[in-house]
Design an enzyme around this catalytic site. Structure first.
Site, short mmCIF file in Angstrom:
data_model
loop_
_atom_site.label_atom_id
_atom_site.label_comp_id
_atom_site.label_asym_id
_atom_site.label_seq_id
_atom_site.Cartn_x
_atom_site.Cartn_y
_atom_site.Cartn_z
N LYS A 191 -12.38 3.10 -18.64
CA LYS A 191 -12.88 3.47 -19.98
C LYS A 191 -11.74 3.05 -21.03
O LYS A 191 -11.80 1.99 -21.37
CB LYS A 191 -13.41 4.79 -20.07
CG LYS A 191 -14.19 5.29 -18.82
CD LYS A 191 -15.56 4.75 -18.56
CE LYS A 191 -16.35 4.78 -17.20
NZ LYS A 191 -16.35 6.34 -16.78
N ARG A 203 0.92 -1.04 -0.15
CA ARG A 203 0.09 0.02 0.09
C ARG A 203 0.76 1.27 0.01
O ARG A 203 0.52 2.24 -0.50
CB ARG A 203 -0.91 -0.09 1.24
CG ARG A 203 -1.88 1.45 1.35
CD ARG A 203 -3.29 1.11 2.12
NE ARG A 203 -2.99 0.45 3.42
CZ ARG A 203 -2.37 1.06 4.49
NH1 ARG A 203 -1.98 2.25 4.16
NH2 ARG A 203 -2.22 0.79 5.49
N ASP A 214 -9.75 16.17 -16.03
CA ASP A 214 -10.23 14.79 -16.15
C ASP A 214 -10.08 14.61 -17.61
O ASP A 214 -10.74 15.25 -18.60
CB ASP A 214 -11.69 14.83 -15.82
CG ASP A 214 -12.23 13.36 -15.92
OD1 ASP A 214 -11.68 12.56 -16.84
OD2 ASP A 214 -13.01 12.96 -14.94
N TYR A 223 -19.15 14.69 -15.75
CA TYR A 223 -19.33 13.34 -15.07
C TYR A 223 -20.06 13.39 -13.94
O TYR A 223 -19.58 14.02 -12.77
CB TYR A 223 -18.17 12.66 -14.89
CG TYR A 223 -18.41 11.07 -14.36
CD1 TYR A 223 -19.01 10.21 -15.04
CD2 TYR A 223 -17.78 10.90 -13.11
CE1 TYR A 223 -19.18 8.98 -14.60
CE2 TYR A 223 -17.94 9.65 -12.63
CZ TYR A 223 -18.79 8.74 -13.23
OH TYR A 223 -18.99 7.62 -12.85
C1 LIG Z 1 -16.40 6.95 -15.49
C2 LIG Z 1 -15.75 8.39 -15.40
C3 LIG Z 1 -15.04 8.67 -14.07
C4 LIG Z 1 -15.29 7.78 -12.98
O1 LIG Z 1 -14.50 6.76 -13.09
P1 LIG Z 1 -14.61 5.32 -12.44
O2 LIG Z 1 -13.72 4.25 -13.01
O3 LIG Z 1 -15.88 4.62 -12.62
O4 LIG Z 1 -14.63 5.30 -10.80
C5 LIG Z 1 -14.60 9.97 -14.02
N1 LIG Z 1 -14.74 10.84 -15.01
C6 LIG Z 1 -15.20 10.37 -16.01
C7 LIG Z 1 -15.25 11.53 -17.40
C8 LIG Z 1 -15.80 9.07 -16.47
O5 LIG Z 1 -16.41 8.99 -17.73
#
Ligand SMILES: *Cc1c(COP(=O)(O)O)cnc(C)c1O
Length: 349
Positions: free
Chosen positions: A191, A41, A166, A93
């Protein structure tokens, strides 16, 4: 890594063991909670490190992997002092927006919401808040923010806010915000980077040594650590990100053009590149009818996989601001003509 190599080439080469007799060609999967007297960790594992090295080489910084995209956001927010002010997109998001609201309701953060495309408002906010949380293109409305202008303004004022981007939808192949002056880039690796709908993972990348140390410490403190198998699968997925994205973008662009020309489609939202296309039908019923009658494209939440997926986002409580007839299509690697036949057969009917 040779500076002249493109992101697509880096995605293939970065994070491999040194070439040499007896060395494996790929980073090994190492499930381990301890490495001698060191605890995973705290110090990470060779599998996390290989994945982090590869993402870092693409984004131009030092990467720290987390259990998910939301775990990554949690670690970044954990760095902020109590009462920090944060400017966030009104539409973005739903998960991160929910986390900001939750923190505000408990008095931990003061949240200011700004229209993603109101660049002047973002530039004005840059001099007044502690953090700018940017997302471009946004999920699910695919608004494109002027990252270059906003990050330049944020970096040149007297009060320099922490800037976080992001980059999930653009991917590290589509844009590299650290090069535009962002402090931290975050991804839902779940994703496009993972790319096969078989894992949850996140990553934060920064070119600042102080922040890189803080982000590692935040992972240790919050316990938002990735799984060994997830990091290993994500690195395997990352190897083909360039070719997957190039192919899916071509198909997405073709579908966006044909959708725009179809009389049943009210509006198409496509930023000109990338694998996401959102489009609006007349109302919720029309959108639900399309989803129910598709034979090829999966009805599924999540996105970024090799299989095309579609979802009417307004059905979710967190996305109730999204137009009722908006469909978010994640374009995969199927034959483009098969995908268009699937959609147009229902739209024509
Ligand atoms: C899915 C998503 C997240 C969150 O990610 P997880 O892996 O589901 O926790 C954050 N930002 C965007 C733009 C996303 O599409």
């Amino acid at each position: 890594m040779n500076e002249s190599w493109s992101a697509r080439t880096r995605a293939i080469l970065a994070g491999r063991p040194d070439a040499g007799d007896g060395n494996p060609a790929n980073a090994p999967l190492v499930p381990a909670s301890a490495l001698g007297l060191e605890y995973s960790r705290e110090v990470g594992t060779p599998t996390w490190a290989a994945f982090e090295e590869a993402v870092g080489a693409l984004e131009g910084g030092t990467a720290t992997a987390y259990a998910s995209g939301m775990a990554t956001a949690t670690a970044v927010l954990d760095l902020l002092p109590a009462g920090a002010t944060i400017a966030v997109p009104v539409y973005s998001y739903a998960g991160t927006r929910g986390a900001f609201d939750h923190a505000q309701e408990r008095g931990k953060l003061t949240v200011r919401r700004i229209e993603p495309t109101d660049t002047d408002a973002w530039i004005a906010a840059a001099g007044k808040v502690d953090v700018l949380w940017l997302e471009s293109p946004t999920n699910p409305t695919l608004d494109v923010m002027d990252l270059d202008a906003i990050l330049r303004a944020a970096g040149s004022g007297d009060r320099k806010p922490l800037t976080v981007v992001d980059n999930t939808f653009a991917t590290p192949i589509g844009q590299q915000p650290l090069g535009m002056g962002a402090d931290v880039v975050v991804h839902s690796v779940t994703k496009f980077i993972g790319g096969h709908s078989d894992l949850l993972l996140g990553v934060a990348v920064t070119a600042r040594d102080d922040l890189s140390t803080s982000l590692r410490e935040a992972r240790t403190r919050t316990g938002t650590t990735p799984g060994a198998l997830e990091a290993w699968l994500a690195l395997r997925g990352l190897r083909t990100l360039g070719v997957r994205l190039a192919e899916a973008s071509k198909t997405a662009s073709l579908l966006a053009d044909r959708l725009a020309a179809h009389p049943a489609v009210v509006r198409v939202r496509y930023p000109g590149s990338g694998a996401m296309v959102s489009f609006d039908l007349a109302d919720a019923d029309a959108a639900e009818r399309l989803c129910a009658n598709l034979k090829l494209i999966h009805n599924a939440t999540s996105l970024g996989g090799v299989e095309s997926t579609i979802e009417r986002r307004a059905h979710l409580p967190g996305d109730s601001h999204v137009p009722a007839g908006l469909l978010r299509l994640s374009v995969g690697l199927e034959d483009p003509e098969d995908l268009w036949r699937d959609v147009s057969a229902v739209l024509d009917g």
